[in-house]
Motif scaffolding. Structure first.
Motif, PDB file in Angstrom:
ATOM      1  N   ASP A 615       0.867  -1.188   0.000  1.00  0.00           N
ATOM      2  CA  ASP A 615       0.000   0.000   0.000  1.00  0.00           C
ATOM      3  C   ASP A 615       0.902   1.235   0.000  1.00  0.00           C
ATOM      4  N   LYS A 616       1.089   1.829  -1.191  1.00  0.00           N
ATOM      5  CA  LYS A 616       2.015   2.962  -1.309  1.00  0.00           C
ATOM      6  C   LYS A 616       1.488   4.198  -0.583  1.00  0.00           C
ATOM      7  N   SER A 617       0.180   4.380  -0.590  1.00  0.00           N
ATOM      8  CA  SER A 617      -0.367   5.541   0.114  1.00  0.00           C
ATOM      9  C   SER A 617      -0.119   5.434   1.619  1.00  0.00           C
ATOM     10  N   TYR A 618      -0.165   4.207   2.155  1.00  0.00           N
ATOM     11  CA  TYR A 618       0.119   3.992   3.579  1.00  0.00           C
ATOM     12  C   TYR A 618       1.576   4.354   3.889  1.00  0.00           C
ATOM     13  N   ILE A 619       2.488   3.954   2.988  1.00  0.00           N
ATOM     14  CA  ILE A 619       3.912   4.255   3.195  1.00  0.00           C
ATOM     15  C   ILE A 619       4.132   5.761   3.226  1.00  0.00           C
ATOM     16  N   LEU A 620       3.558   6.479   2.263  1.00  0.00           N
ATOM     17  CA  LEU A 620       3.761   7.922   2.196  1.00  0.00           C
ATOM     18  C   LEU A 620       3.120   8.629   3.387  1.00  0.00           C
ATOM     19  N   ALA A 621       1.951   8.137   3.811  1.00  0.00           N
ATOM     20  CA  ALA A 621       1.296   8.761   4.967  1.00  0.00           C
ATOM     21  C   ALA A 621       2.148   8.595   6.223  1.00  0.00           C
ATOM     22  N   VAL A 622       2.699   7.391   6.414  1.00  0.00           N
ATOM     23  CA  VAL A 622       3.550   7.167   7.587  1.00  0.00           C
ATOM     24  C   VAL A 622       4.821   8.000   7.496  1.00  0.00           C
ATOM     25  N   ALA A 623       5.419   8.082   6.301  1.00  0.00           N
ATOM     26  CA  ALA A 623       6.662   8.837   6.137  1.00  0.00           C
ATOM     27  C   ALA A 623       6.442  10.320   6.439  1.00  0.00           C
ATOM     28  N   PHE A 624       5.424  10.914   5.828  1.00  0.00           N
ATOM     29  CA  PHE A 624       5.153  12.331   6.090  1.00  0.00           C
ATOM     30  C   PHE A 624       4.729  12.547   7.543  1.00  0.00           C
ATOM     31  N   GLY A 625       4.002  11.574   8.117  1.00  0.00           N
ATOM     32  CA  GLY A 625       3.581  11.700   9.510  1.00  0.00           C
ATOM     33  C   GLY A 625       4.763  11.717  10.469  1.00  0.00           C
ATOM     34  N   THR A 626       5.762  10.853  10.239  1.00  0.00           N
ATOM     35  CA  THR A 626       6.930  10.843  11.125  1.00  0.00           C
ATOM     36  C   THR A 626       7.736  12.130  10.987  1.00  0.00           C
ATOM     37  N   VAL A 627       7.842  12.657   9.764  1.00  0.00           N
ATOM     38  CA  VAL A 627       8.541  13.930   9.586  1.00  0.00           C
ATOM     39  C   VAL A 627       7.825  15.044  10.348  1.00  0.00           C
ATOM     40  N   LEU A 628       6.493  15.055  10.264  1.00  0.00           N
ATOM     41  CA  LEU A 628       5.722  16.079  10.970  1.00  0.00           C
ATOM     42  C   LEU A 628       5.901  15.956  12.478  1.00  0.00           C
ATOM     43  N   VAL A 629       5.847  14.716  12.997  1.00  0.00           N
ATOM     44  CA  VAL A 629       6.047  14.508  14.442  1.00  0.00           C
ATOM     45  C   VAL A 629       7.442  14.957  14.856  1.00  0.00           C
ATOM     46  N   GLY A 630       8.448  14.639  14.041  1.00  0.00           N
ATOM     47  CA  GLY A 630       9.809  15.064  14.352  1.00  0.00           C
ATOM     48  C   GLY A 630       9.944  16.571  14.404  1.00  0.00           C
ATOM     49  N   LEU A 631       9.340  17.278  13.439  1.00  0.00           N
ATOM     50  CA  LEU A 631       9.394  18.741  13.431  1.00  0.00           C
ATOM     51  C   LEU A 631       8.697  19.338  14.651  1.00  0.00           C
ATOM     52  N   ILE A 632       7.549  18.754  15.016  1.00  0.00           N
ATOM     53  CA  ILE A 632       6.814  19.256  16.187  1.00  0.00           C
ATOM     54  C   ILE A 632       7.628  19.031  17.460  1.00  0.00           C
ATOM     55  N   LEU A 633       8.235  17.842  17.597  1.00  0.00           N
ATOM     56  CA  LEU A 633       9.047  17.549  18.782  1.00  0.00           C
ATOM     57  C   LEU A 633      10.225  18.517  18.891  1.00  0.00           C
ATOM     58  N   GLU A 634      10.910  18.731  17.775  1.00  0.00           N
ATOM     59  CA  GLU A 634      12.077  19.616  17.807  1.00  0.00           C
ATOM     60  C   GLU A 634      11.663  21.033  18.188  1.00  0.00           C
ATOM     61  N   ARG A 635      10.533  21.468  17.679  1.00  0.00           N
ATOM     62  CA  ARG A 635      10.083  22.833  17.986  1.00  0.00           C
ATOM     63  C   ARG A 635       9.603  22.945  19.431  1.00  0.00           C
ATOM     64  N   ALA A 636       8.880  21.928  19.915  1.00  0.00           N
ATOM     65  CA  ALA A 636       8.307  21.996  21.256  1.00  0.00           C
ATOM     66  C   ALA A 636       9.361  21.829  22.347  1.00  0.00           C
ATOM     67  N   LEU A 637      10.388  21.001  22.087  1.00  0.00           N
ATOM     68  CA  LEU A 637      11.383  20.689  23.119  1.00  0.00           C
ATOM     69  C   LEU A 637      12.699  21.418  22.893  1.00  0.00           C
ATOM     70  N   ARG A 638      12.706  22.415  22.025  1.00  0.00           N
ATOM     71  CA  ARG A 638      13.961  23.093  21.665  1.00  0.00           C
ATOM     72  C   ARG A 638      14.638  23.717  22.878  1.00  0.00           C
ATOM     73  N   ARG A 639      13.868  24.316  23.767  1.00  0.00           N
ATOM     74  CA  ARG A 639      14.456  25.010  24.914  1.00  0.00           C
ATOM     75  C   ARG A 639      14.987  24.037  25.963  1.00  0.00           C
ATOM     76  N   ARG A 640      14.508  22.787  25.945  1.00  0.00           N
ATOM     77  CA  ARG A 640      14.936  21.824  26.955  1.00  0.00           C
ATOM     78  C   ARG A 640      16.156  21.027  26.529  1.00  0.00           C
ATOM     79  N   MET A 641      16.581  21.170  25.282  1.00  0.00           N
ATOM     80  CA  MET A 641      17.703  20.363  24.799  1.00  0.00           C
ATOM     81  C   MET A 641      19.012  20.849  25.385  1.00  0.00           C
ATOM     82  N   ARG A 642      19.924  19.880  25.588  1.00  0.00           N
ATOM     83  CA  ARG A 642      21.236  20.209  26.135  1.00  0.00           C
ATOM     84  C   ARG A 642      22.039  20.995  25.106  1.00  0.00           C
ATOM     85  N   THR A 643      22.780  21.953  25.619  1.00  0.00           N
ATOM     86  CA  THR A 643      23.623  22.771  24.745  1.00  0.00           C
ATOM     87  C   THR A 643      25.100  22.544  24.992  1.00  0.00           C
ATOM     88  N   GLN A 644      25.450  21.542  25.825  1.00  0.00           N
ATOM     89  CA  GLN A 644      26.867  21.244  26.061  1.00  0.00           C
ATOM     90  C   GLN A 644      27.030  19.818  26.474  1.00  0.00           C
TER      91      GLN A 644
END
Length: 644
Positions: A615-644
């Motif tokens: 199911d190619k549509s399932y593959i693309l939906a999961v791929a775009f979904g993980t990218v979206l989750v990754g972007l949201i996580l990086e934006r939401a947790l940016r201030r809590r990430m270690r800087t050293q």
């Protein structure tokens, strides 16, 4: 020997010395007499005579481990560490279970400077005697003295994880984990100690300082506040509290804390420097300059204090003194470009001219006459032009990062770019040889064994490499992130693009080689393999971004990913087809996006292979979904990430 000639506890020490001084008289003494003589001399603190008596006893009974042990104790107390070690070794040889002799042997060798011998004795004690927490801690201390920090940390772990830890053992684990560079393990041990002994200040002090180094200032501040109440004369606690407040933007509280540190240690240059910098941030220029002048007097060799003072003086329009201060900073740090640039700025400002950029001149000569067109106000760029400029800058950043990453990958091995092919070639060969033993050398589809396994290994390796190289991406590139135009997302995207280029190259070369030697089926549908490769890459990009964020915040994430990776290798159809599995297994496996991607990749090489579960549509939906989750996580947790 008559009863009158026997020794007793009332025999004077002079008589004992006289008996032992004569070889004939000493030979006439019994074993009991020699024991009494040794005890009388020991009580009288005549260690030489006591050693003489015990030496005669050991000669009479050379197989007696207690006699050797007693002689080792006397030699150790008399300062003969080498002799004590030799006697203790004999005691251990005759009675391996004599635990005090083992302990004395360790101490004697340690005092004699034989640290490796002491470690060997401690290892023998652990093997021959009943294991104990004290023995394991002793081993850890010896390993620390031998500068074998990792082994010492393992020894302390066995104590703390194998039973009820002591405050000493947990403090040792904190210190060793800190020395080995694992601040998260150190903070976990410190948190455990603080829970077990909530009223003890030492674990809380360690935990607060480690949390500060990890930039977890929100968690460190409550501990530091309590420590300040418990240790009101410890200026370092107030200093850490001030730095934590300042990192969180609470400058007023930070200034109050550093002033408390100055009350305890008024001449500390670092505290005065922080007080001056914080006063400047709060707009209290005069007070800030006063603190900074005191800091310069307390630490005249610190260039950064001079720079801060020069900035403050420049803001107060005291340009003459600012130039003098920055001149002293230039002498202290002649190679510093920031000091040089500030000096040029101040010189231009003092001369009454418009300050020029560092690249535009030295500031010591009058500027060239301006062309008339330069006086015209610049035309504001259009919105479309601004977007284009941003995209061009982003493209340049990504290109530079990709080239840097690619150069790093190919420079690690002696064979350069060829080293990128070797792991996958070995994997394909090994997989084909091993599995051919179980199915008679025939692949599940087609007639070419290694070709089939290559269609599974190639996309799987692309997927794994993107995520593996994302794990420590943020921690390993802290220096790169200091460049203003580079963001964390740029690092992940550049790394993923590098892997995509490498993966495509490896795929083209591998299957091109198969084509040249006429190995494998013919197909005119290779575009499907290209689409599948892009889908695998997009899915891996999203998971890689998630892994980079989570591993930065929670170190056990990497261990969990390693377990998941092994499971995916088995459950993603790398070396089998789902159609050969029972339906009750095939149905849940078909929900695995990586298996779907590999099946899609195979349709580009096997012309008649059309799996119904793809199911190619399932593959693309999961791929775009993980990218979206990754972007949201990086934006939401940016201030809590270690800087050293």
């Amino acid at each position: 020997m008559t009863d009158a000639e026997r020794l007793s506890a009332e025999t004077p020490i002079e008589a004992v010395r006289a008996r032992l001084a004569s070889d004939e008289a000493a030979a006439a003494l019994s074993v009991d007499d020699l024991l009494i003589a040794s005890e009388i001399a020991y009580v009288s603190r005549d260690l030489v005579t006591s050693v003489r008596a015990m030496t005669l006893l050991v000669a009479r009974a050379p197989e007696s481990a207690p006699f050797h042990h007693r002689l080792a104790i006397l030699l150790f107390e008399s300062g003969d560490a080498a002799g004590a070690a030799a006697s203790a070794a004999l005691a251990v040889r005759h009675d391996p279970a004599l635990e005090p002799a083992h302990d004395l042997l360790v101490q004697a060798r340690l005092q004699a400077g034989d640290i490796e011998g002491a470690i060997s004795a401690a290892e023998a004690r652990a093997t021959l005697c009943v294991p104990s927490q004290a023995g394991q801690l002793q081993m850890a201390r010896l390993l620390v003295q031998a500068n074998r920090v990792e082994e010492a940390l393992q020894a302390v772990h066995s104590v703390n994880d194998g039973g009820a830890p002591t405050e000493e053992s947990l403090l040792m684990e904190i210190e060793l984990a800190y020395r080995s560079g694992d601040l998260h393990a150190a903070s976990n041990a410190a948190a455990r100690a603080a829970r077990l002994w909530p009223d003890a200040a030492a674990p809380r002090d360690k935990l607060a300082r480690i949390l500060f180094e990890l930039s977890h200032h929100g968690r460190a501040i409550p501990l530091l506040l309590r420590l300040r109440e418990e240790q009101p004369d410890d200026a370092s606690v107030c200093h850490l509290l001030a730095a934590s407040y300042a990192s969180m933007g609470k400058n007023r509280l930070a200034l109050d804390a550093i002033l408390e540190a100055l009350r305890i240690d008024p001449g500390n240059g670092e505290y005065l420097y922080m007080a001056g910098a914080l006063s400047n941030r709060l707009g209290e220029r005069d007070q800030g300059i006063l603190y900074l002048r005191q800091a310069v007097a307390a630490a005249p060799d610190k260039a950064e204090i001079h720079v801060e003072l020069a900035h403050a003086l420049a803001h107060a329009n005291e340009d003459e003194e600012a130039v003098e201060v920055i001149d002293r900073a230039s002498q202290l740090a002649p190679a510093s470009t920031s000091v040089r640039d500030l000096r040029l700025f101040l010189l231009a400002k003092r001369s009454g001219r418009e300050p020029v950029a560092p690249a535009g001149g030295s500031g010591l000569f009058p500027p060239m006459p301006r062309a008339p067109w330069r006086d015209r106000p610049p035309r504001p760029p259009s919105r479309l032009g601004a977007i284009g400029e941003q995209l061009l800058t982003q493209a340049r950043v990504l290109t530079a990062l990709v080239l840097r990453d690619f150069r790093h990958r190919t420079a690690q091995g002696r064979f350069g770019f060829l080293s990128l092919f070797i792991p996958q070639a070995i994997n394909i060969l090994t997989l084909g040889i091993v599995l051919s033993l179980f199915n008679g050398g025939m692949p599940p589809i087609g007639g070419h064994l290694f070709f089939f396994y290559a269609t599974g290994v190639m996309p799987f390796y692309l997927f794994i490499h993107v995520i593996d190289h994302s794990q420590n991406l943020f921690q390993d590139n802290i220096g790169v992130l200091q460049v203003p135009v580079i963001a964390r997302l740029d690092l992940v995207l550049a790394m993923a693009l590098t892997e995509l280029l490498i993966g495509f190259t490896v795929i083209v070369v591998t299957f091109g080689t198969f084509e040249l030697i006429s190995y494998g089926p013919r197909s005119d549908n290779h575009i499907e393999a290209v689409y599948a490769t892009l889908a695998v890459w997009l899915f891996a990009l999203g998971l890689g971004l998630i892994s980079a964020v989570m591993n930065n915040l929670w170190r056990p994430w990497a261990n969990g990913w390693m377990i998941t990776q092994r499971f995916l290798y088995v459950a993603s159809g790398v070396f089998f087809l789902p159609q050969s599995m029972p339906e009750w297994i095939r149905e849940p496996l078909s929900w695995n996006p990586l298996l779907q991607c590999i099946e899609w990749f195979r349709t580009g090489f096997f012309r008649d292979y059309e799996p119904p579960w793809l199911d190619k549509s399932y593959i693309l939906a999961v791929a775009f979904g993980t990218v979206l989750v990754g972007l949201i996580l990086e934006r939401a947790l940016r201030r809590r990430m270690r800087t050293q």
